[in-house]
Design a protein around this motif. Structure first.
Motif, short mmCIF file in Angstrom:
data_model
loop_
_atom_site.label_atom_id
_atom_site.label_comp_id
_atom_site.label_asym_id
_atom_site.label_seq_id
_atom_site.Cartn_x
_atom_site.Cartn_y
_atom_site.Cartn_z
N LEU A 406 -0.95 7.48 -4.85
CA LEU A 406 0.48 7.20 -5.13
C LEU A 406 1.64 7.44 -4.23
N ILE A 407 1.89 6.75 -4.06
CA ILE A 407 3.64 6.56 -2.90
C ILE A 407 4.75 6.29 -4.06
N VAL A 408 5.97 6.84 -3.12
CA VAL A 408 6.76 7.37 -4.46
C VAL A 408 8.22 7.55 -3.06
N GLY A 409 8.93 6.25 -3.62
CA GLY A 409 10.49 5.86 -2.66
C GLY A 409 9.99 5.28 -1.58
N GLY A 410 8.66 4.85 -0.82
CA GLY A 410 8.44 4.27 0.31
C GLY A 410 9.55 2.94 0.82
N LYS A 411 10.11 2.71 2.32
CA LYS A 411 10.83 1.99 2.94
C LYS A 411 10.19 0.51 2.58
N GLN A 412 11.04 -0.38 1.55
CA GLN A 412 10.36 -2.18 1.66
C GLN A 412 9.31 -2.51 3.16
N SER A 413 10.38 -1.25 4.46
CA SER A 413 10.21 -2.25 5.52
C SER A 413 8.81 -1.89 5.98
N ASN A 414 7.92 -0.92 5.23
CA ASN A 414 7.21 -0.12 5.98
C ASN A 414 5.75 -0.70 5.41
N PRO A 415 4.94 -0.95 6.94
CA PRO A 415 4.31 -1.95 6.82
C PRO A 415 3.20 -2.82 5.92
N ILE A 416 2.37 -2.38 4.55
CA ILE A 416 1.75 -2.73 3.49
C ILE A 416 3.04 -3.31 2.83
N HIS A 417 4.27 -2.34 2.31
CA HIS A 417 4.91 -2.41 1.12
C HIS A 417 5.21 -3.89 1.97
N SER A 418 6.40 -4.16 2.54
CA SER A 418 6.46 -5.04 3.38
C SER A 418 5.40 -6.36 2.94
N GLN A 419 4.45 -6.16 3.77
CA GLN A 419 3.19 -7.18 2.68
C GLN A 419 3.10 -7.46 1.23
N LEU A 420 3.32 -6.02 0.69
CA LEU A 420 2.90 -7.13 -0.60
C LEU A 420 4.49 -7.10 -1.09
N THR A 421 5.37 -7.21 -0.74
CA THR A 421 6.50 -7.57 -1.58
C THR A 421 6.33 -9.04 -0.69
N ARG A 422 6.38 -9.45 0.41
CA ARG A 422 6.35 -10.81 0.81
C ARG A 422 5.37 -11.77 0.39
N GLU A 423 3.94 -11.75 0.03
CA GLU A 423 3.07 -12.17 -0.30
C GLU A 423 3.20 -11.89 -1.98
N ARG A 424 3.61 -11.67 -2.89
CA ARG A 424 3.51 -11.30 -4.09
C ARG A 424 3.98 -12.18 -4.75
N GLU A 425 3.12 -12.51 -6.07
CA GLU A 425 3.85 -13.82 -6.84
C GLU A 425 4.74 -14.16 -6.82
N ARG A 426 5.17 -15.68 -7.20
CA ARG A 426 6.02 -16.21 -6.77
C ARG A 426 7.27 -15.84 -8.78
N ARG A 427 6.21 -15.87 -9.27
CA ARG A 427 7.22 -15.44 -10.76
C ARG A 427 7.41 -14.16 -10.88
N SER A 428 7.28 -12.82 -9.89
CA SER A 428 7.75 -11.48 -9.93
C SER A 428 8.99 -10.90 -8.48
N PRO A 429 9.79 -10.05 -9.60
CA PRO A 429 11.00 -10.29 -8.49
C PRO A 429 10.93 -9.07 -7.69
N PHE A 430 11.49 -9.32 -6.34
CA PHE A 430 11.70 -8.90 -5.49
C PHE A 430 11.16 -7.14 -5.21
N TRP A 431 11.94 -6.94 -6.46
CA TRP A 431 12.38 -5.26 -6.67
C TRP A 431 11.11 -4.42 -7.29
N GLN A 432 10.13 -5.62 -8.03
CA GLN A 432 8.94 -4.89 -8.72
C GLN A 432 7.85 -5.89 -8.51
#
Length: 569
Positions: A406-432
């Protein structure tokens, strides 16, 4: 004749180009951002934006003037005079209109968050005072420019004309500034900050006394001395959920056990590795490896363990839990992120590796569920042990070695958070982001329009809790010169409609949001996560057999009454 009086020169009529861009920057500063602002905060942000716009506009105007001068196309004095009159009129209208628009934008956002409304005098104060304060900053800036010009003239009298005098003047100012900053100002500032917060760390909150239970650190049976735990550690172990607290929610003492809380302070051992090893020995002593759920918890910068998140976990599993944490700093997360750089990651890796090594030696059928928790700066420490080449490998690492996170309020620039955001499905928004259909990782928040994912969610489950309007998650320095992707449509439910990006101004607003993100923002918004957030998160990661959504709602209401701050003290 050249005016050598710097004060008189600093008070000269403002430049037209500087005043024009100052107006534009100031006007943009009124737009809402992620966190509602008071008139005091708006005054500061507006003043800085005004002064910055003036400086840039003046420099640009000087360049344009020289080009026009060379081409002999300078505007006549009548045109310039009329232009100044029009600009003054536009400034006056903007101040009046801004005094009306700004409260409306702020109250729209405050209504969503359930915050008290601001009134029209607040708009008048913010609009008027920000322009006055900005004008004062401009005068100060012009004074500094006059001093630099004086330095240039001194150099001209002593340096051959073949050398670039402006370059030397600039070089001297920069070198002297950096030298003074590195040699004296910065170390002194860091030492003062450490000294102030070190003394706070040694204090004990009123009413907090050493625990009697052997299930927690700091007791007589503990390997960790009470006076080494630090302020946050002492509060954490002394307020452990008791059987009586468990019975208040569950209605019976049957099947309830006293939860284990292990905490090792900065003064409990000399290094992160030694603190981690001590934490493992303490877990063994307290019976932590015999519990149903074992949580490796990376605290925030001060060493704070979120009380409502801890209580929600313990109530969810009827006390059959163990939480283990080590302190890595005593500075608030915002300061620790810059001053104690990397310590959260070091602590997270050291503790997880030590706990996992001991946990792996247990027979598979006797191992507790090994789960991770981190909020804010602690989120970086949670991710540090599992970073791979891409999102898939990072998630695979976490799934292979844990039973959830359970990871709460972590920076988007954190390594894994950044990877998940960058490689997300195209239909999903940046913030989710949605990654791999949400098979192992899901981003949750209170948005009523969250995309529906497969109800069959196999363990291990990794949950990222993040509010779309959490500045700690999304704002970064890139906002100075580039529109952040999370501002694009569709926006999160808690993002203001009137929010817009503007170069430099958005960067100044970002700093204001980061400094203001906990000031008066109610739980469930910004960086202030609520009992419902934590309860839903834990129920998603480690849902007990037979647990229902109604149970989760009932527990969230119960946790609301648990004492303790919901944001880092």
């Amino acid at each position: 004749m050249h005016d050598s009086n710097p004060l008189r020169r600093a008070r000269r009529t403002p430049t037209f180009s500087g005043s024009l861009l100052a107006l534009l920057f100031w006007w943009q500063s009124l737009s809402p951002t992620l966190i509602p602002r008071s008139w005091v905060t708006q005054t500061i942000i507006g003043a800085i934006c005004l002064a910055t716009g003036y400086a840039i506009g003046t420099l640009a105007g000087c360049g344009a003037y020289r080009l026009l001068q060379r081409s002999r196309r300078l505007p006549n004095s009548v045109f310039s005079r009329r232009g100044r009159i029009v600009l003054i009129a536009v400034w006056l209208v903007a101040i009046v209109v801004g005094a009306k628009l700004w409260p409306g934008w702020q109250n729209e956002q405050r209504s969503l968050m359930g915050m008290p409304f601001i009134v029209w005098p607040d708009g008048v104060l913010a609009s008027a005072l920000s322009t006055v304060a900005g004008a004062l900053l401009v005068v100060v800036g012009r004074g500094v420019a006059c001093v630099a010009a004086g330095l240039k003239r001194v150099i001209q009298r002593h340096v051959p004309s073949i050398v670039s005098v402006p370059a030397i003047a600039l070089l001297i100012v920069v070198v002297v500034g950096i030298a003074l900053g590195r040699a004296a100002v910065l170390p002194a500032l860091i030492a003062a900050v450490h000294s102030m917060h070190a003394s706070v760390n040694e204090k004990t909150v009123e009413g907090i006394v050493a625990p009697e239970s052997s299930a927690v650190s700091g007791s007589r049976a503990s390997f960790v001395a009470w006076d080494t735990l630090g302020r946050m550690g002492r509060t954490f172990v002394a307020t452990a959920t008791s059987k009586q607290d468990l019975a208040k929610f569950h209605g019976t003492n049957a099947g309830l056990v006293e939860p284990v809380r292990v905490y090792v302070g900065l003064h409990s051992a000399d290094s992160a590795e030694q603190r981690a090893q001590l934490a493992v020995r303490e877990l063994e002593r307290a019976g932590g490896f015999d519990r149903k759920v074992l949580v490796v918890w990376v605290p925030t910068g001060t060493g704070w363990i979120v009380p409502k998140a801890a209580a929600a976990l313990e109530q969810l599993h009827r006390g059959d839990t163990a939480i283990v944490a080590i302190q890595y700093s005593f500075l608030p997360s915002l300061l620790a992120n810059f001053i104690d750089t990397g310590l959260a990651n070091e602590a997270g890796v050291a503790l997880f590796d030590a706990v996992h090594a001991r946990w792996s030696k247990l027979p598979p059928d006797r191992r507790p569920k090994l789960v991770l928790f981190g909020k804010s700066l602690g989120a970086a420490g949670v991710e540090a042990s599992f970073v791979g080449a891409d999102a898939a490998s990072s998630v695979a690492n976490m799934v292979a070695r844990t039973d959830g996170a359970l990871i709460v309020g972590g920076k988007q620039s954190n390594p894994i958070h950044s990877q998940l955001t960058r490689e997300r499905e195209r239909r999903s928004p940046f913030w989710q982001p949605i990654f791999d259909g949400g098979r192992s990782v899901r981003f949750l928040n209170r948005d009523p329009h969250q995309p529906v994912l497969d109800a069959d969610w196999p363990a291990p489950r990794i949950v990222y809790l993040q509010h779309p309007a959490d500045p700690a998650v999304f704002w970064n320095a890139r906002a100075l010169g580039w529109p952040p992707e999370w501002m694009a449509q569709p926006r999160g439910f808690d993002m203001p409609r009137a929010m817009r990006w503007f170069p430099i101004v958005s960067g100044v607003q970002a700093v204001g949001d980061l400094l203001n993100m906990l000031a008066g923002v109610p739980p469930g918004f910004g960086h202030n996560y609520s009992s419902r957030d934590y309860t839903n998160g834990w129920a998603s990661v480690t849902r007990p057999d037979g647990w229902t959504n109604a149970d989760t709602e009932r527990l969230a209401q119960f946790i609301d009454g648990v004492p303790g701050d919901e944001s880092e003290p």
